[in-house]
Design an enzyme around this catalytic site. Sequence first.
Site: not given
Ligand SMILES: *Cc1c(COP(=O)(O)O)cnc(C)c1O
Length: 398
Positions: A71-72, A150, A178, A198-200, A324
């Site tokens: 996603g990044t 998120n 999300q 993002s897949g995960h 933190c």
């Molecule tokens: C998790 C997340 C990302 C980043 O996705 P990755 O695949 O972990 O790089 C970006 N934006 C939001 C809103 C997310 O929750």
Amino acid sequence: MNPIYLDNNATTQVDPAVLEAMLPFFTEMYGNPSSMHRFGGQVGKYLVAAREQVAASLGARPDEILFTACGTESDNTAIWSALQSQPEKKHIVTTRVEHPAVLNLVQHLEKRGYEATYLGVDAKGRLDLDELRDSLRKDTALVSVMYANNETGVIFPMEEIASIVKERGILLHTDAVQAVGKLPIDLGKLPVDFLALSGHKLHAPKGIGALYVRKGTPFRPFLRGGHQERGRRAGTENAASIVGLGKACELATVNMHEERTRVMALRDRLEQGLLAAIPDSMVNGDTASRLPNTASIAFKYVEGEAILLLMDGHGICASSGSACTSGSLEPSHVLRAMGVPFTYAHGSIRYSFSRFNTDAEVDLVLREMPPIISRLREMSPFREGQEPGMLKSGCGCS
Ligand SMILES: *Cc1c(COP(=O)(O)O)cnc(C)c1O
């Protein structure tokens, strides 16, 4: 011990059907889809099918989908592309509650000659659309607004945002990491130019993402090299994960309605139960426009990291609304942007559900949480009327 996993906005379990679809690409189907021989070429057919699955789940065309590593990368690619394709425009509009994948890049760009406007949110995490309208300038290259948050699950009104931004002919990116898999999205009707996923976060593996780029939107690649993804994203395709992402998108679409209802019922039962059992607790964010799976709940006078530690002792996984940094616990940038009072923001816990959660798990969390909170409140240095400044030291991490 199987954990009670209520941290699905951080990452999700790979669905068994996704894993099954992926396995051949780790064993016999290891060819490179760019190869001239049939052995490699046959892999390409599965990538075509996966691209169609991802596109169909978004109401997009297959040639509008680029596969990325996360996603990044999708977020960075969209922002980079918009700036590179309009070098004369130096202004970016985004929000104060974006994920670091957008926020940290925009902050970096500010040091490199770009100007940024960060839209604020109200106490429920909602944007002011007049503020958005007023922020747009002749030299605005891009507006980047997340689809759903998120931390709180708050959903932004993307259709209204798109109509305001597109009326001015400005490029629009949405970080929908999300939202995809949790909300129906139809890009045939929603005129965004870029959308990141993002897949995960939707039961595919970590390390695979996609970027939707609307047909006709100018595009400049982020990764340059080979001709993969029609020259728009170089690097040998992550075939197994692409196939997994295709399957995950298909599963999410097919089961969306039923899953949303079931997951929302679990979330609501937990939320209502906690609010009823634990005094001085409240929900963070706009409950009228929220992801079905997310509950961010603030427990006054206690400290999020301490709550998580005790929850962990019972095998319950969630997240806190604090980060933190430099030895002091700062409430998250999202809760700070919302102006959540200090004594609440510090004790904020995010519970995020998935299709794999059960009623029995909610029962257990409802049983364990009230004693955890009362135990911590007995020891709490925060008391009514006291200044919380003392907590600035000694959070136990650095
Ligand atoms: C998790 C997340 C990302 C980043 O996705 P990755 O695949 O972990 O790089 C970006 N934006 C939001 C809103 C997310 O929750």
